[in-house]
Design a protein around this motif. Sequence first.
Motif, PDB file in Angstrom:
ATOM      1  N   TYR A  48      18.873 150.994  85.535  1.00  0.00           N
ATOM      2  CA  TYR A  48      18.228 151.443  84.299  1.00  0.00           C
ATOM      3  C   TYR A  48      19.239 152.152  83.397  1.00  0.00           C
ATOM      4  N   SER A  49      20.525 151.830  83.554  1.00  0.00           N
ATOM      5  CA  SER A  49      21.560 152.541  82.811  1.00  0.00           C
ATOM      6  C   SER A  49      21.462 152.316  81.303  1.00  0.00           C
ATOM      7  N   SER A  50      20.908 151.198  80.850  1.00  0.00           N
ATOM      8  CA  SER A  50      20.824 150.980  79.400  1.00  0.00           C
ATOM      9  C   SER A  50      19.809 151.913  78.738  1.00  0.00           C
ATOM     10  N   LEU A  51      18.906 152.491  79.524  1.00  0.00           N
ATOM     11  CA  LEU A  51      17.935 153.452  78.995  1.00  0.00           C
ATOM     12  C   LEU A  51      18.300 154.882  79.369  1.00  0.00           C
ATOM     13  N   LEU A  52      18.669 155.084  80.631  1.00  0.00           N
ATOM     14  CA  LEU A  52      18.827 156.439  81.153  1.00  0.00           C
ATOM     15  C   LEU A  52      20.277 156.850  81.408  1.00  0.00           C
ATOM     16  N   GLY A  53      21.226 155.944  81.146  1.00  0.00           N
ATOM     17  CA  GLY A  53      22.611 156.250  81.475  1.00  0.00           C
ATOM     18  C   GLY A  53      22.827 156.154  82.970  1.00  0.00           C
ATOM     19  N   GLY A  54      23.845 156.754  83.475  1.00  0.00           N
ATOM     20  CA  GLY A  54      24.114 156.728  84.902  1.00  0.00           C
ATOM     21  C   GLY A  54      24.625 155.377  85.358  1.00  0.00           C
ATOM     22  N   GLU A  55      24.528 155.141  86.644  1.00  0.00           N
ATOM     23  CA  GLU A  55      25.070 153.935  87.266  1.00  0.00           C
ATOM     24  C   GLU A  55      23.972 153.191  88.023  1.00  0.00           C
ATOM     25  N   PRO A  56      24.135 151.882  88.208  1.00  0.00           N
ATOM     26  CA  PRO A  56      23.210 151.140  89.079  1.00  0.00           C
ATOM     27  C   PRO A  56      23.275 151.724  90.491  1.00  0.00           C
ATOM     28  N   TYR A  57      22.205 151.547  91.239  1.00  0.00           N
ATOM     29  CA  TYR A  57      22.190 152.064  92.602  1.00  0.00           C
ATOM     30  C   TYR A  57      21.469 151.105  93.536  1.00  0.00           C
ATOM     31  N   GLU A  58      21.701 151.272  94.838  1.00  0.00           N
ATOM     32  CA  GLU A  58      21.044 150.490  95.877  1.00  0.00           C
ATOM     33  C   GLU A  58      20.197 151.420  96.718  1.00  0.00           C
ATOM     34  N   LEU A  59      19.061 150.909  97.168  1.00  0.00           N
ATOM     35  CA  LEU A  59      18.158 151.706  97.986  1.00  0.00           C
ATOM     36  C   LEU A  59      17.125 150.796  98.613  1.00  0.00           C
ATOM     37  N   THR A  60      16.229 151.364  99.404  1.00  0.00           N
ATOM     38  CA  THR A  60      15.138 150.583  99.983  1.00  0.00           C
ATOM     39  C   THR A  60      14.014 150.442  98.957  1.00  0.00           C
ATOM     40  N   GLY A  61      13.192 149.422  99.149  1.00  0.00           N
ATOM     41  CA  GLY A  61      12.039 149.247  98.278  1.00  0.00           C
ATOM     42  C   GLY A  61      11.089 150.426  98.344  1.00  0.00           C
ATOM     43  N   GLU A  62      10.944 150.981  99.532  1.00  0.00           N
ATOM     44  CA  GLU A  62      10.079 152.154  99.688  1.00  0.00           C
ATOM     45  C   GLU A  62      10.621 153.332  98.884  1.00  0.00           C
ATOM     46  N   LYS A  63      11.925 153.510  98.914  1.00  0.00           N
ATOM     47  CA  LYS A  63      12.552 154.608  98.174  1.00  0.00           C
ATOM     48  C   LYS A  63      12.425 154.391  96.662  1.00  0.00           C
ATOM     49  N   GLN A  64      12.475 153.121  96.207  1.00  0.00           N
ATOM     50  CA  GLN A  64      12.304 152.866  94.779  1.00  0.00           C
ATOM     51  C   GLN A  64      10.888 153.214  94.333  1.00  0.00           C
ATOM     52  N   ALA A  65       9.904 152.908  95.150  1.00  0.00           N
ATOM     53  CA  ALA A  65       8.521 153.272  94.810  1.00  0.00           C
ATOM     54  C   ALA A  65       8.388 154.789  94.689  1.00  0.00           C
ATOM     55  N   VAL A  66       9.005 155.525  95.615  1.00  0.00           N
ATOM     56  CA  VAL A  66       8.979 156.991  95.563  1.00  0.00           C
ATOM     57  C   VAL A  66       9.728 157.486  94.326  1.00  0.00           C
ATOM     58  N   THR A  67      10.847 156.848  94.009  1.00  0.00           N
ATOM     59  CA  THR A  67      11.622 157.230  92.825  1.00  0.00           C
ATOM     60  C   THR A  67      10.770 157.109  91.572  1.00  0.00           C
ATOM     61  N   TRP A  68      10.080 155.978  91.406  1.00  0.00           N
ATOM     62  CA  TRP A  68       9.217 155.811  90.235  1.00  0.00           C
ATOM     63  C   TRP A  68       8.082 156.829  90.227  1.00  0.00           C
ATOM     64  N   MET A  69       7.517 157.098  91.393  1.00  0.00           N
ATOM     65  CA  MET A  69       6.433 158.079  91.473  1.00  0.00           C
ATOM     66  C   MET A  69       6.934 159.443  90.988  1.00  0.00           C
ATOM     67  N   GLU A  70       8.120 159.829  91.420  1.00  0.00           N
ATOM     68  CA  GLU A  70       8.677 161.120  91.002  1.00  0.00           C
ATOM     69  C   GLU A  70       9.093 161.106  89.533  1.00  0.00           C
ATOM     70  N   GLN A  71       9.686 160.007  89.059  1.00  0.00           N
ATOM     71  CA  GLN A  71      10.110 159.936  87.665  1.00  0.00           C
ATOM     72  C   GLN A  71       8.923 160.030  86.707  1.00  0.00           C
ATOM     73  N   LEU A  72       7.811 159.433  87.088  1.00  0.00           N
ATOM     74  CA  LEU A  72       6.633 159.427  86.218  1.00  0.00           C
ATOM     75  C   LEU A  72       5.697 160.604  86.475  1.00  0.00           C
ATOM     76  N   GLY A  73       6.028 161.422  87.461  1.00  0.00           N
ATOM     77  CA  GLY A  73       5.170 162.543  87.826  1.00  0.00           C
ATOM     78  C   GLY A  73       4.929 163.541  86.702  1.00  0.00           C
ATOM     79  N   GLY A  74       5.885 163.689  85.800  1.00  0.00           N
ATOM     80  CA  GLY A  74       5.725 164.624  84.695  1.00  0.00           C
ATOM     81  C   GLY A  74       5.068 164.023  83.465  1.00  0.00           C
ATOM     82  N   MET A  75       4.785 162.732  83.518  1.00  0.00           N
ATOM     83  CA  MET A  75       4.166 162.059  82.369  1.00  0.00           C
ATOM     84  C   MET A  75       2.648 162.227  82.413  1.00  0.00           C
ATOM     85  N   ASP A  76       2.039 162.253  81.232  1.00  0.00           N
ATOM     86  CA  ASP A  76       0.578 162.318  81.162  1.00  0.00           C
ATOM     87  C   ASP A  76      -0.045 160.934  81.275  1.00  0.00           C
ATOM     88  N   CYS A  77       0.617 159.940  80.699  1.00  0.00           N
ATOM     89  CA  CYS A  77       0.141 158.565  80.831  1.00  0.00           C
ATOM     90  C   CYS A  77       1.283 157.617  80.497  1.00  0.00           C
TER      91      CYS A  77
END
Length: 172
Positions: A48-77
């Motif tokens: 997601y570097s074109s939106l958020l900067g940083g570097e590409p990364y590798e992880l498990t699918g389960e960890k990506q689901a958790v990552t999205w859950m945490e990234q969107l946790g502060g959003m209202d909708c």
Amino acid sequence: MSDYDIQSYLLDRANIHDVITKMSLYLDLKRFTSLASDVFADKMQVDYSSLLGGEPYELTGEKQAVTWMEQLGGMDCWQHVTTSILIELPQPGKGVGIPKNAGALANCVARLERREARGGPEASNGGRYDLEVIRTNKSGNPWRISRLKADVVWFAGNMGVYEGVENKPAEG
């Protein structure tokens, strides 16, 4: 090598389309467990570097689901729309083997809202997903997303909505 017949080709296209569609829909429905089990591969690459900067990364699918859950946790909708899915599979025929992976391109649009964000509550963006899917040995739809690259084409609104959201996997 077994021949890749038209029925297998059509079923693969439908299954790949479904898994890509499920990615956005399950994210919006907060079905993070289903993302991990029914959409993402056991190992995947994310960029997601074109939106958020940083570097590409590798992880498990389960960890990506958790990552999205945490990234969107502060959003209202939020809402994500993925459309115009173009799947890159070999044409069926004699001597054509059953594919183990495929590419896909799709248009995507996202709208997020965080009412307490400094500078305004809304952010929208659009662009394309460049995806790779792999055939797994899982029952039901065997296809899973193994690579997800977002290429942002446009952005509107307040980048402050993303405050605290980084292009990296969740901790732990």
